[in-house]
Design a protein around this motif. Sequence first.
Motif, PDB file in Angstrom:
ATOM      1  N   GLN A  28       0.925  -1.459   0.077  1.00  0.00           N
ATOM      2  CA  GLN A  28      -0.210   0.109  -0.008  1.00  0.00           C
ATOM      3  C   GLN A  28       0.766   1.394  -0.158  1.00  0.00           C
ATOM      4  OE1 GLN A  28      -2.987  -0.715   3.020  1.00  0.00           O
ATOM      5  NE2 GLN A  28      -4.440  -1.495   1.575  1.00  0.00           N
ATOM      6  N   ALA A 106      -9.124   3.810   6.606  1.00  0.00           N
ATOM      7  CA  ALA A 106      -7.765   3.889   7.309  1.00  0.00           C
ATOM      8  C   ALA A 106      -7.633   4.230   8.788  1.00  0.00           C
ATOM      9  CB  ALA A 106      -6.949   4.968   6.645  1.00  0.00           C
ATOM     10  N   GLU A 140      -8.233   1.863  -0.322  1.00  0.00           N
ATOM     11  CA  GLU A 140      -8.298   2.457   0.836  1.00  0.00           C
ATOM     12  C   GLU A 140      -9.773   3.349   0.853  1.00  0.00           C
ATOM     13  OE1 GLU A 140      -5.829   6.403   3.017  1.00  0.00           O
ATOM     14  OE2 GLU A 140      -4.869   4.605   2.356  1.00  0.00           O
TER      15      GLU A 140
END
Length: 142
Positions: A28, A106, A140
Amino acid sequence: MGHGHYHIYDSLSRHFVAEKPTLMVKQQDFVVFSPVIPAVDKFKSAIVSNVLPHDEGMKAFGTMKAEITYMNTDEGYLRYRITSPIADTPEGTLAEEGFARLSAVADDKMRQSLKVGDSVSLILFLKRGKDGEKRNHVVEIS
Protein backbone atom coordinates in the motif's frame (compact mmCIF):
# COMPACT_ATOMS: atom_id res chain seq x y z
CA MET A 1 7.15 -10.13 -1.05
CA GLY A 2 8.66 -13.54 -0.30
CA HIS A 3 9.51 -13.99 -3.98
CA GLY A 4 10.66 -10.39 -4.40
CA HIS A 5 7.75 -9.54 -6.73
CA TYR A 6 5.96 -6.28 -5.98
CA HIS A 7 2.71 -5.72 -7.87
CA ILE A 8 2.14 -2.07 -8.73
CA TYR A 9 -1.06 -0.54 -10.12
CA ASP A 10 -1.25 2.93 -11.59
CA SER A 11 -4.28 5.22 -11.61
CA LEU A 12 -5.26 3.85 -15.04
CA SER A 13 -5.50 0.33 -13.54
CA ARG A 14 -2.45 -0.91 -15.42
CA HIS A 15 -0.59 -3.69 -13.60
CA PHE A 16 3.22 -3.77 -13.37
CA VAL A 17 5.64 -5.98 -11.45
CA ALA A 18 8.81 -4.70 -9.82
CA GLU A 19 11.39 -7.43 -9.28
CA LYS A 20 13.30 -6.98 -6.02
CA PRO A 21 13.32 -3.16 -5.92
CA THR A 22 16.38 -1.59 -4.34
CA LEU A 23 14.20 0.72 -2.22
CA MET A 24 12.26 -0.50 0.83
CA VAL A 25 8.67 -0.81 -0.41
CA LYS A 26 5.72 -1.91 1.73
CA GLN A 27 2.23 -3.02 0.74
CA GLN A 28 0.00 0.00 0.00
CA ASP A 29 2.94 2.39 -0.43
CA PHE A 30 2.67 4.97 -3.18
CA VAL A 31 5.68 4.84 -5.46
CA VAL A 32 7.14 6.70 -8.39
CA PHE A 33 8.21 4.18 -11.01
CA SER A 34 9.35 3.86 -14.59
CA PRO A 35 7.29 1.39 -16.59
CA VAL A 36 9.09 -1.09 -18.79
CA ILE A 37 6.69 -2.23 -21.50
CA PRO A 38 8.19 -4.71 -23.96
CA ALA A 39 7.25 -4.49 -27.64
CA VAL A 40 6.32 -8.19 -27.92
CA ASP A 41 5.64 -9.61 -24.44
CA LYS A 42 2.49 -8.60 -22.51
CA PHE A 43 4.35 -8.70 -19.15
CA LYS A 44 4.91 -5.13 -17.92
CA SER A 45 7.71 -4.42 -15.44
CA ALA A 46 8.45 -1.45 -13.21
CA ILE A 47 11.56 0.15 -11.81
CA VAL A 48 10.75 1.89 -8.53
CA SER A 49 12.59 5.20 -8.12
CA ASN A 50 10.91 6.74 -5.07
CA VAL A 51 8.46 6.01 -2.25
CA LEU A 52 6.09 8.93 -1.67
CA PRO A 53 4.68 10.12 1.66
CA HIS A 54 1.15 8.75 1.99
CA ASP A 55 -0.74 12.06 1.59
CA GLU A 56 1.37 13.10 -1.39
CA GLY A 57 0.93 9.69 -3.02
CA MET A 58 -2.81 9.71 -2.43
CA LYS A 59 -3.10 13.13 -4.07
CA ALA A 60 -0.95 12.06 -7.03
CA PHE A 61 -2.88 8.80 -7.55
CA GLY A 62 -6.28 10.43 -7.19
CA THR A 63 -9.40 9.48 -5.31
CA MET A 64 -13.01 8.89 -6.27
CA LYS A 65 -15.90 10.28 -4.25
CA ALA A 66 -18.55 7.77 -3.30
CA GLU A 67 -21.65 7.39 -1.15
CA ILE A 68 -22.12 4.44 1.19
CA THR A 69 -25.33 2.64 0.19
CA TYR A 70 -25.17 -0.40 2.52
CA MET A 71 -23.09 -1.55 5.48
CA ASN A 72 -22.65 -4.93 7.10
CA THR A 73 -20.43 -4.48 10.13
CA ASP A 74 -20.87 -8.12 11.21
CA GLU A 75 -19.29 -9.38 7.99
CA GLY A 76 -16.98 -6.36 7.63
CA TYR A 77 -17.97 -4.80 4.33
CA LEU A 78 -19.86 -1.92 2.77
CA ARG A 79 -21.45 -1.20 -0.57
CA TYR A 80 -20.79 2.11 -2.32
CA ARG A 81 -21.89 4.14 -5.34
CA ILE A 82 -19.27 6.31 -7.04
CA THR A 83 -20.42 9.92 -7.32
CA SER A 84 -17.34 11.27 -9.15
CA PRO A 85 -17.22 11.22 -12.95
CA ILE A 86 -15.92 7.83 -14.12
CA ALA A 87 -13.44 7.84 -16.99
CA ASP A 88 -12.52 4.86 -19.13
CA THR A 89 -9.06 3.38 -18.64
CA PRO A 90 -7.00 1.24 -21.02
CA GLU A 91 -7.98 -1.69 -18.76
CA GLY A 92 -11.75 -1.03 -18.81
CA THR A 93 -14.23 1.08 -16.89
CA LEU A 94 -14.76 1.18 -13.14
CA ALA A 95 -18.20 -0.04 -12.09
CA GLU A 96 -20.40 2.68 -10.59
CA GLU A 97 -21.30 0.41 -7.67
CA GLY A 98 -19.21 -2.03 -5.71
CA PHE A 99 -18.22 -3.55 -2.38
CA ALA A 100 -15.26 -2.81 -0.13
CA ARG A 101 -13.92 -4.29 3.08
CA LEU A 102 -14.28 -2.14 6.17
CA SER A 103 -10.63 -2.89 6.85
CA ALA A 104 -9.88 -0.51 3.93
CA VAL A 105 -10.99 2.40 6.15
CA ALA A 106 -7.70 3.96 7.20
CA ASP A 107 -8.87 5.46 10.49
CA ASP A 108 -10.36 3.28 13.28
CA LYS A 109 -12.51 6.13 14.61
CA MET A 110 -13.91 6.80 11.13
CA ARG A 111 -14.60 3.08 10.58
CA GLN A 112 -16.77 2.95 13.69
CA SER A 113 -18.73 6.10 12.82
CA LEU A 114 -19.52 5.32 9.16
CA LYS A 115 -23.16 4.96 8.18
CA VAL A 116 -25.31 4.62 5.07
CA GLY A 117 -25.47 7.93 3.20
CA ASP A 118 -21.98 9.08 4.23
CA SER A 119 -19.70 10.49 1.54
CA VAL A 120 -16.22 8.95 1.39
CA SER A 121 -13.11 9.07 -0.79
CA LEU A 122 -11.89 5.85 -2.36
CA ILE A 123 -8.54 4.84 -3.74
CA LEU A 124 -9.42 2.16 -6.24
CA PHE A 125 -8.46 0.57 -9.52
CA LEU A 126 -9.51 -2.38 -11.64
CA LYS A 127 -7.98 -5.69 -10.60
CA ARG A 128 -8.38 -9.09 -12.22
CA GLY A 129 -10.05 -11.68 -10.02
CA LYS A 130 -9.34 -15.42 -9.95
CA ASP A 131 -12.12 -15.84 -12.53
CA GLY A 132 -10.24 -13.57 -14.96
CA GLU A 133 -12.75 -10.69 -14.73
CA LYS A 134 -11.60 -7.18 -13.82
CA ARG A 135 -13.51 -5.52 -10.99
CA ASN A 136 -13.21 -2.48 -8.77
CA HIS A 137 -10.61 -3.03 -6.06
CA VAL A 138 -10.76 -0.57 -3.16
CA VAL A 139 -7.41 -0.10 -1.44
CA GLU A 140 -8.30 2.67 0.97
CA ILE A 141 -11.38 4.51 2.21
CA SER A 142 -11.06 7.92 3.82
